[in-house]
Structure formats: structure tokens, C-alpha cells
Design an enzyme around this catalytic site. Structure first.
Site, PDB file in Angstrom:
ATOM      1  N   ARG A 104      21.069 -68.898  51.524  1.00 42.82           N
ATOM      2  CA  ARG A 104      20.799 -70.250  51.991  1.00 42.82           C
ATOM      3  C   ARG A 104      20.610 -71.163  50.780  1.00 42.82           C
ATOM      4  O   ARG A 104      19.781 -70.894  49.926  1.00 42.82           O
ATOM      5  CB  ARG A 104      19.557 -70.252  52.894  1.00 42.82           C
ATOM      6  CG  ARG A 104      19.298 -71.625  53.480  1.00 42.82           C
ATOM      7  CD  ARG A 104      18.215 -71.572  54.524  1.00 42.82           C
ATOM      8  NE  ARG A 104      18.795 -71.270  55.823  1.00 42.82           N
ATOM      9  CZ  ARG A 104      18.252 -71.638  56.962  1.00 42.82           C
ATOM     10  NH1 ARG A 104      17.110 -72.288  56.975  1.00 42.82           N
ATOM     11  NH2 ARG A 104      18.820 -71.352  58.103  1.00 42.82           N
ATOM     12  N   THR A 108      20.322 -77.898  50.278  1.00 41.28           N
ATOM     13  CA  THR A 108      20.801 -78.364  51.587  1.00 41.28           C
ATOM     14  C   THR A 108      20.221 -77.525  52.728  1.00 41.28           C
ATOM     15  O   THR A 108      20.280 -77.933  53.883  1.00 41.28           O
ATOM     16  CB  THR A 108      22.328 -78.256  51.666  1.00 41.28           C
ATOM     17  OG1 THR A 108      22.669 -76.856  51.573  1.00 41.28           O
ATOM     18  CG2 THR A 108      23.009 -79.010  50.536  1.00 41.28           C
ATOM     19  N   ASP A 203      17.723 -53.361  43.050  1.00 40.69           N
ATOM     20  CA  ASP A 203      17.591 -52.778  41.710  1.00 40.69           C
ATOM     21  C   ASP A 203      17.097 -51.345  41.791  1.00 40.69           C
ATOM     22  O   ASP A 203      17.556 -50.475  41.039  1.00 40.69           O
ATOM     23  CB  ASP A 203      16.620 -53.607  40.862  1.00 40.69           C
ATOM     24  CG  ASP A 203      17.266 -54.872  40.327  1.00 40.69           C
ATOM     25  OD1 ASP A 203      18.512 -54.965  40.354  1.00 40.69           O
ATOM     26  OD2 ASP A 203      16.524 -55.770  39.903  1.00 40.69           O
TER      27      ASP A 203
END
Ligand code: URA
Length: 209
Positions: A104, A108, A203
């Protein structure tokens, strides 16, 4: 919490504790993730609809239950979601798999999709979206936005750990999507990590740090 199922099976909780430990190796983390995802999959599919099929055993004919409807979809949010797939596919080998690369945009707030692949007829299938960490909730919200745009109606979200902030954010956007998690942790820190958490899931499973 409404709409959230915490999977408190002792084996899940035990494995999760080992995964949280900072000294757990990449190989150990990956093995545990596979094991735990099988157990989580068992719980998230616990109430699937069955239908009756007439079959023949070596002894007689009988009516016996089978899963109803089209094949399930496991939708992995890249990249960490892939870590949950292997164990889940072991349990449901015929499931279809969707991969979603989405985030996301901070400014915006619009979902930006960089990869999307899914099977046909999403509107007729149960879609189980997987991502180990429900942190801010932004990527899972965006991924589910995209699945809904393509017709998905029956969606569940499965993760290992959820932050209360992420759950609130997620449920504000997708109140119709039940969440399944092994733990609701304390909070998110200023960097967006779940505390106490387990670190960066990607990770840790891929050894990239
Ligand atoms: N993603 C992770 O991998 N870990 C966190 O704690 C939060 C988001």
C-alpha cells in the site's frame, strides 16, 4: 476478539515459541514453519463443507463424505507468505495457489500491485490468504482488495502472529474476512515490527539477514 480465531493448540504454541527465539537457525525456522503451517491449515479448514459421495470399498457400497465445491485457493502474499505454502499444500495437495505481490502506497494509501496470479473462478472458491505476520495490515488489506476486485467473495486470512493495531486496521477494511492466527502479540514498534514477535519472517526463513 470478534472475527479472530487464536489457534491455541499446544503443538502450535510450542513450535511458535522456538520460532520466536533469536538463536533458532534458518534451517530450524524453516522446518518449524512448515510443521506449524500444516497445523494451522488443519484449523483454518476445520469447518469446510462436505458432501456425500457413493463409493465402493473392497467390501460394499457406502455413502462417504468428501469436500464440497471447487478446489481451495491458497493465496500467498509475497514473499513471506510462501513460507506457509509448503506445509499447507502437503495437507491439501489439490489446492490451487495464487501469488500476490502488493503493497500500500504510504502517500496515496492505494494498493500498488507488482504481481498477481490466481486461478479462474475465484468467485466460486474459498480463498485462504496467507502471510506470517499481520503487522500494520496494509499489505494484507491491499492483497484482499485485489482478490475481491477479481471476484473472490469467500476469504479467510491466516497468519502466525498478529498485532492488535493490524487487526483493527484489517477489520476496518475487510470486516467480512475472518482472521486465524497463532498469537495476538502486544503491539507494533515504531518500525512496524510486531513485539515480542519473531523478527522479520522473510529474513528468518530465507536467511537474508
Ligand atoms: N513483518 C515481519 O516480518 N515481522 C514483523 O514483525 C512485522 C512485519
Amino acid at each position: 476478539m470478534d472475527g479472530v480465531t487464536v489457534i491455541d493448540h499446544p503443538l502450535v504454541q510450542h513450535k511458535l515459541t522456538i520460532m520466536r527465539k533469536k538463536e533458532t537457525s534458518t534451517a530450524g525456522f524453516r522446518r518449524l514453519l512448515k510443521e506449524i503451517s500444516t497445523l494451522l491449515c488443519y484449523e483454518v479448514t476445520r469447518d469446510l463443507e462436505l458432501t456425500i459421495e457413493r463409493i465402493e470399498t473392497p467390501l460394499t457400497e457406502t455413502d462417504s463424505p468428501v469436500l464440497e465445491g471447487k478446489k481451495l485457493v491458497f493465496a500467498s502474499i509475497l514473499r513471506a507468505g510462501n513460507g506457509l505454502l509448503e506445509g499447507m499444500l502437503e495437507l491439501v495437495p489439490s489446492a490451487r495457489v495464487s501469488h500476490i505481490g502488493v503493497y500500500r502506497d504510504h502517500e496515496t494509501l492505494q494498493p500498488v500491485e507488482y504481481y498477481f496470479k490466481a486461478p479462474e473462478s475465484l468467485n466460486e472458491r474459498l480463498v485462504i490468504v496467507v502471510d506470517p505476520m499481520l503487522a500494520t495490515g496494509n499489505s494484507s488489506i491491499a492483497a484482499i482488495d485485489k482478490l475481491k476486485e477479481r471476484g473472490a467473495k469467500n476469504i479467510r486470512f491466516l497468519c502466525l502472529l498478529a498485532a492488535p493495531e493490524g487487526i483493527r486496521n484489517f477489520q476496518a477494511s475487510h470486516p467480512d474476512v475472518p482472521i486465524f492466527t497463532a498469537s495476538i502479540d502486544s503491539h507494533l514498534n515504531e518500525k512496524g515490527y510486531i513485539v515480542p514477535g519473531l523478527g522479520d519472517a522473510g529474513d528468518r526463513m530465507y536467511g537474508t539477514k
